[in-house]
Design a protein around this motif. Structure first.
Motif, PDB file in Angstrom:
ATOM      1  N   PRO A  78       0.814  -1.223   0.000  1.00 46.59           N
ATOM      2  CA  PRO A  78       0.000   0.000   0.000  1.00 46.59           C
ATOM      3  C   PRO A  78       0.844   1.268   0.000  1.00 46.59           C
ATOM      4  CG  PRO A  78       0.199  -0.826   2.228  1.00 46.59           C
ATOM      5  CD  PRO A  78       0.897  -1.832   1.345  1.00 46.59           C
ATOM      6  N   LYS A 103      -2.445   2.615   3.742  1.00 43.94           N
ATOM      7  CA  LYS A 103      -1.663   2.592   4.979  1.00 43.94           C
ATOM      8  C   LYS A 103      -1.615   3.976   5.592  1.00 43.94           C
ATOM      9  CE  LYS A 103       2.971   3.392   3.034  1.00 43.94           C
ATOM     10  NZ  LYS A 103       3.499   4.593   3.677  1.00 43.94           N
ATOM     11  N   HIS A 123      -6.371  -1.435   6.670  1.00 46.22           N
ATOM     12  CA  HIS A 123      -4.954  -1.097   6.694  1.00 46.22           C
ATOM     13  C   HIS A 123      -4.110  -2.315   6.329  1.00 46.22           C
ATOM     14  CE1 HIS A 123      -1.177   0.631   7.904  1.00 46.22           C
ATOM     15  NE2 HIS A 123      -1.739   1.713   8.419  1.00 46.22           N
ATOM     16  N   VAL A 125      -0.115  -3.772   5.637  1.00 47.88           N
ATOM     17  CA  VAL A 125       1.192  -3.437   6.206  1.00 47.88           C
ATOM     18  C   VAL A 125       2.062  -2.789   5.131  1.00 47.88           C
ATOM     19  CG1 VAL A 125       3.325  -4.371   7.186  1.00 47.88           C
ATOM     20  CG2 VAL A 125       1.109  -5.151   8.034  1.00 47.88           C
ATOM     21  N   GLY A 126       2.451  -1.531   5.402  1.00 46.80           N
ATOM     22  CA  GLY A 126       3.266  -0.785   4.453  1.00 46.80           C
ATOM     23  C   GLY A 126       4.614  -1.450   4.266  1.00 46.80           C
ATOM     24  N   GLY A 127       5.064  -1.458   3.024  1.00 46.55           N
ATOM     25  CA  GLY A 127       6.372  -2.036   2.730  1.00 46.55           C
ATOM     26  C   GLY A 127       6.356  -3.538   2.544  1.00 46.55           C
ATOM     27  N   ALA A 128       5.222  -4.173   2.835  1.00 48.83           N
ATOM     28  CA  ALA A 128       5.176  -5.639   2.747  1.00 48.83           C
ATOM     29  C   ALA A 128       4.801  -6.085   1.333  1.00 48.83           C
ATOM     30  CB  ALA A 128       4.210  -6.198   3.777  1.00 48.83           C
TER      31      ALA A 128
END
Lengths: 191, 292
Positions: A78, A103, A123, A125-128
């Motif tokens: 995201p 996110k 939401h 998980v950012g970066g995932a």
């Protein structure tokens, strides 16, 4: 773990509460900065994109074409949602969205729109980007690719058990508002 | 130049797909801190899985492969023009291979030509040193964390922050609070006290070249770093802003001289997907050693 599967009916969304872990199975449409501005300013939704009772994903994926000419999602986490705050409430109402995935959370206007129109902020998980790309089963189509470029295009993605957490629900609850206030109080004690 | 280009493509690939060991250790320690059964803990578990998967598949940890920041140290006489041209070719190739997203947009026309090349992209910083060695470091810094960076001009009336280390502390903690989960925490702060508006941010970013587990040789800055880290982790912002125990993984600060009239505190926020790697190059441009 709540399983949220298409069709994303209003009743299913209204049953969700802040803090609920959810896995989504169905179709997502990506849309981020350029798409929000375009739609909010009256741009036409490309034919084939149906956001009614749909879920919009704030995401600019890395997508490559494989040797058979098929799109393949290489990375798809995201992007930060708050940039869409000026537009999101209008888009939820106008297009009948049931869910927004992103996110970082969104603001009061989006929260009010979620409550009024039966939508939830989900939401991821950012970066995932790899774990989330694994959940993408297929790229069904892409829209506005020429106009906006790959990260800003609308990608139609078929996902299976895509993990998110409800952080803004359709009852006016927001984890982001809670954490903002609680952390402000903790910070004040330590200055 | 072919060898140098291959080396730079490999540097980009590895930076995009693999976190350095010091960062991985920091993330594992943070995961162990979070309370069982919380959404903060499940976020950290997912992050850990993601790191392993990206490495295994040799694909970007995060789809936002970020601003491409090269820091090149080389001897007097290193041909910077040729190096920059090769770096641009490597960036273009790494983009075609999917190590980098098509991530560079013309700010006036909105066009994305898909190459990642254009004014300011990639960014190359050259420094000379008195050694024949060429070292190339690379940071890929995503837009989400870049957007929550902040610069304060002290004194700051609202924060009641004076021109001293206590005032700097208030400004830096305000930046952490303002960021909440929007910069993909747990984050790492690069801080510069002083400088002008441009160099302040620039030096704050260069702090991100330091290892997470190092300590600042300046005792005042070391105390500030440890204090900010400790205090930020008591605020309950947590991974992704979900609430929880780890808000920051590290704080790295430096100071630069300032004008009597100016007192800037510049904060660069790096996301947990702290993509930083470096290489020492041999005489033909081949990779001799990895730096992190």
């Amino acid at each position: 773990m709540t399983q949220l599967t298409a069709p994303f009916a209003e009743s299913k969304i209204r049953a969700l509460e802040v803090g609920d872990p959810v896995e989504i199975t169905g179709v997502l449409f990506t849309g981020r900065d350029a798409v929000h501005k375009y739609l909010a300013q009256g741009g036409a939704l490309p034919s084939g994109v149906n956001l009614r009772d749909g879920i919009l994903y704030h995401c600019g994926p890395v997508v490559l074409k494989d040797e058979h000419g098929q799109w393949k999602v290489v990375a798809a986490g995201p992007t930060t949602s708050i940039r869409e705050e000026p537009y999101q409430a209008q888009i939820i109402e106008q297009f009948g969205l049931r869910g927004v995935i992103g996110k970082g959370g969104m603001g009061e206007r989006t929260l009010a729109a979620c409550r009024a129109h039966g939508c939830a902020y989900l939401h991821a998980v950012g970066g995932a980007a790899q774990v989330l790309a694994e959940c993408v089963r297929a790229v069904r189509n892409v829209y506005l690719l020429e106009k906006f470029g790959s990260p800003e295009a609308i990608w139609e993605l078929e996902v299976e058990r895509f993990p998110v957490v409800v952080t803004m629900d359709a009852h006016g609850g927001s984890l982001h508002r809670e954490v903002l206030a609680a952390s402000q109080a903790e910070l004040a004690k330590r200055l | 130049m072919k060898t140098l280009q291959d080396s730079l493509v490999e540097l980009i690939r590895r930076t995009s797909a693999e976190l350095p060991d010091d960062v991985q250790r920091g993330i594992l320690a943070a995961l162990a801190q979070e309370q069982k059964g919380t959404i903060a803990q499940s976020a950290m578990q997912l992050i850990e899985r993601n790191i392993a998967l990206a490495k295994q598949k040799s694909q970007p940890i995060c789809q936002d492969t970020g601003s491409i920041l090269f820091y090149v140290e080389g001897p007097v006489g290193l041909d910077q023009i040729a190096f920059a041209e090769t770096a641009c070719a490597a960036v273009k190739l790494a983009t075609q291979k999917g190590h980098l997203r098509q991530n560079s947009v013309d700010s006036l026309t909105g066009k994305n030509d898909g190459t990642n090349l254009g004014p300011g992209s990639p960014t190359l910083h050259f420094h000379q040193h008195r050694s024949p060695e060429v070292q190339v470091r690379l940071v890929l810094k995503g837009g989400g964390c870049e957007n929550v960076g902040a610069q304060y001009s002290l004194p700051h009336e609202k924060l009641m922050a004076d021109r001293d280390l206590a005032g700097c502390r208030k400004a830096i903690l305000d930046a952490v609070w303002q960021a909440q989960g929007k910069g993909c925490g747990p984050g790492i702060l690069g801080v510069c006290i002083g400088g002008d508006r441009a160099t302040g941010y620039e030096y704050s970013k260069q702090q991100l070249l330091r290892r997470l587990d190092d300590r600042n040789p300046n005792p005042d800055l070391d105390r500030l770093e440890q204090d900010i880290l400790h205090t930020a982790n008591q605020l309950g912002i947590g991974p992704m802003g979900f609430g929880g125990r780890t808000t920051l993984l590290g704080v790295k600060a430096c100071a630069a001289n300032r004008l009597p009239a100016s007192y800037f505190v510049s904060v660069s926020y790096m996301c947990w997907a702290y993509r930083r790697q470096g290489v020492t190059l041999g005489p033909s441009g081949e990779i001799q050693q990895w730096l992190y």
